[in-house]
Design a protein around this motif. Structure first.
Motif: not given
Length: 120
Positions: A17-21, A60-64, A67-70, A82-83
């Protein structure tokens, strides 16, 4: 003019996991819709997810999806991505961008991007 800066990228193993800011300079980020995008080598830039200035979420992306949250932290003037359960296919440069609205909005302000590499 609005300036955005992404941070939090790096090298992570599959399943990690990673969290981008996304941070703003000199402006209240809560006034804007903020979208996260990515661009993998040889691929078009892809919109992933967006949060409106009312904190509505658009995927917008089924691939994420799943798994990904904003999220938005108004007190810190930050928007996060959050990935989780990262896959090698998630390797890309990740960008945040600002618009008036999600979806039909025009993203006129972009950060410099942060590299995410998912590899064993």
């Amino acid at each position: 003019q609005l300036q955005l800066v992404e941070s939090g990228g790096g090298l992570v193993q599959p399943g990690g996991s990673l969290r981008l800011s996304c941070a703003a300079s000199g402006v209240t980020l809560g006034y804007y819709a903020i979208g996260w995008f990515r661009q993998a080598p040889g691929k078009e830039r892809e919109e992933l997810i967006c949060i409106s200035n009312r904190d509505d979420i658009s995927n917008y992306a089924d691939s994420v999806k799943g798994r990904f949250t904003i999220s938005r932290d108004s007190a810190k003037n930050r928007v996060y991505l959050q990935m989780n359960s990262l896959k090698p296919e998630d390797t890309a440069v990740y960008y945040c961008a600002a618009a008036g609205v999600c979806g039909a909005g025009i993203f006129g302000s972009w950060g410099q991007g942060t590299q995410v590499t998912v590899s064993s």
